[in-house]
Write a protein that holds these residues in place. Sequence first.
Motif, PDB file in Angstrom:
ATOM      1  N   GLN A  99       0.826  -1.213   0.000  1.00 42.07           N
ATOM      2  CA  GLN A  99       0.000   0.000   0.000  1.00 42.07           C
ATOM      3  C   GLN A  99       0.856   1.257   0.000  1.00 42.07           C
ATOM      4  O   GLN A  99       0.563   2.232  -0.696  1.00 42.07           O
ATOM      5  N   HIS A 123       2.580   2.122  -3.379  1.00 44.98           N
ATOM      6  CA  HIS A 123       1.673   2.651  -4.404  1.00 44.98           C
ATOM      7  C   HIS A 123       1.488   4.165  -4.286  1.00 44.98           C
ATOM      8  O   HIS A 123       1.014   4.797  -5.233  1.00 44.98           O
ATOM      9  N   ALA A 171      -2.686  -0.129   7.261  1.00 36.52           N
ATOM     10  CA  ALA A 171      -2.429  -0.370   5.840  1.00 36.52           C
ATOM     11  C   ALA A 171      -3.640  -0.025   4.989  1.00 36.52           C
ATOM     12  O   ALA A 171      -3.527   0.581   3.919  1.00 36.52           O
ATOM     13  N   ALA A 172      -4.828  -0.403   5.468  1.00 36.80           N
ATOM     14  CA  ALA A 172      -6.046  -0.146   4.691  1.00 36.80           C
ATOM     15  C   ALA A 172      -6.367   1.340   4.596  1.00 36.80           C
ATOM     16  O   ALA A 172      -7.020   1.776   3.649  1.00 36.80           O
ATOM     17  N   PRO A 188      -4.419   4.584   1.325  1.00 36.13           N
ATOM     18  CA  PRO A 188      -4.874   5.275   0.104  1.00 36.13           C
ATOM     19  C   PRO A 188      -5.842   6.408   0.438  1.00 36.13           C
ATOM     20  O   PRO A 188      -6.847   6.207   1.116  1.00 36.13           O
ATOM     21  N   GLU A 210       8.042  -6.643  -2.953  1.00 37.99           N
ATOM     22  CA  GLU A 210       7.111  -5.667  -3.501  1.00 37.99           C
ATOM     23  C   GLU A 210       7.622  -5.116  -4.829  1.00 37.99           C
ATOM     24  O   GLU A 210       6.839  -4.835  -5.746  1.00 37.99           O
TER      25      GLU A 210
END
Length: 438
Positions: free
Chosen positions: A39, A42, A97-98, A101, A258
Amino acid sequence: MSASVSGAIPSVPEQAGGERHASWLELFFDLIAVAGVGQLAHLLRTGPSWAASGEYVLLFVAFWFAWIMSTMYGNVAGQRTRIVAVVAAMLGMAVMAAAVPGIRDSDQKARAFALAYIVVRLIASRVWSGRRQVVADLPVIQLGAGLTPWLVSLWVHGDARLWLWAAGLVIDMAVMVRVSRETLRAEIDQKWAQAEGRLERRLEQEGCRGSAALPPEEARLRADRARRRMRRKPEVVVADTSHLAERLGLFVLITLGEGMVQSVDAASEETWTRGLRIVAFGVFVLMVLIWSLALRTGTYGLPLLAPRALPVRLVLSLHCVFACAVAALAAALGRAVTEADEVMERPGRLLLAGVLALILLVAVVCALVSGCGPGWTAAALGPAFVPAGVLALGGGPGDGRDLGTGVLVALAVSALAWPVAWRALRPGVFAAQEERAS
């Protein structure tokens, strides 16, 4: 073998030489590191700006702190590690982590990230206070001044919240670098002596007030009971360095993984032209070189670092920087594969050059503290900065000095190939250390 009623991990047979390795619980816990690193990487994939880079570094360091605190618990507690504590920390890191974004634009996600970080920190502090132990190699677990800005941030909005997080992490990093094992022991001894002094003064005052009402023998028994009720002095504990080296190396391996994931994912969505095949091969070689530099020619997952060259708390600080750079490299490599047949845009090129320079700087520090000497270090790493500099200064679209993505990846490969080759051909101090160890 089933877990005990107390929730501690079951006993695991040791290897023939008695060397301890990561348990199934620790490997399961590392799955959340895989998700978190993905995450975070990104954040830089779509074109890193200064704001995006700062956000990435901030969130990565917070996630790394959460990971290392739970990792250190398993390292020191060993077979007495409580499964509930580790799984609870894993859940908190999953929330972190969630929430990554869109965290700057969502108060809900930002508050969830901060709250999850606070909970993971409190879990780490609680398990050690319950054991009456202080971890000398990671003093921020007990010295929680850096947690205060995170608590305040729950009632703050916008970029001010991110600045509070940054302040808390800077405090924690400063504590980790400055507070040595000896300083921590001295502070514990001082606080314990003060607590004992307060108890004795209180007992003396109570004795004077009750001397007429209580027989001397009963007064003495009451004082003895009060002293026994005083909690035992905290024990200063240190990390199992061989096991910690494996755990930190596994985290670096996760960041390398990753890079592989992003590169393969990018290649799967593109037409397999000749340029893409060349860039993809170069990216693969780059991953192999970082693996060799960090995990074959160093320790703790750090390049060119000799065992016992640094105190553990300083090793952890360097590891955070190095892992942050390698995870950022994953985003740069995914971008390189996507732009294999084009001229890489300036943000992607600067990201690739910046993380390479940071990786090389960490290698310089590790080589010097390992006793390699300025001459060996300059010869091993100095030439590697040249292609990294060309990456940073190379042309972009329309300026007449365009460098294709394939050339940029080749420059990155040459930057890391040089120290790996030099380490193999001129081992220097490492050969003597390996000979002594054998």
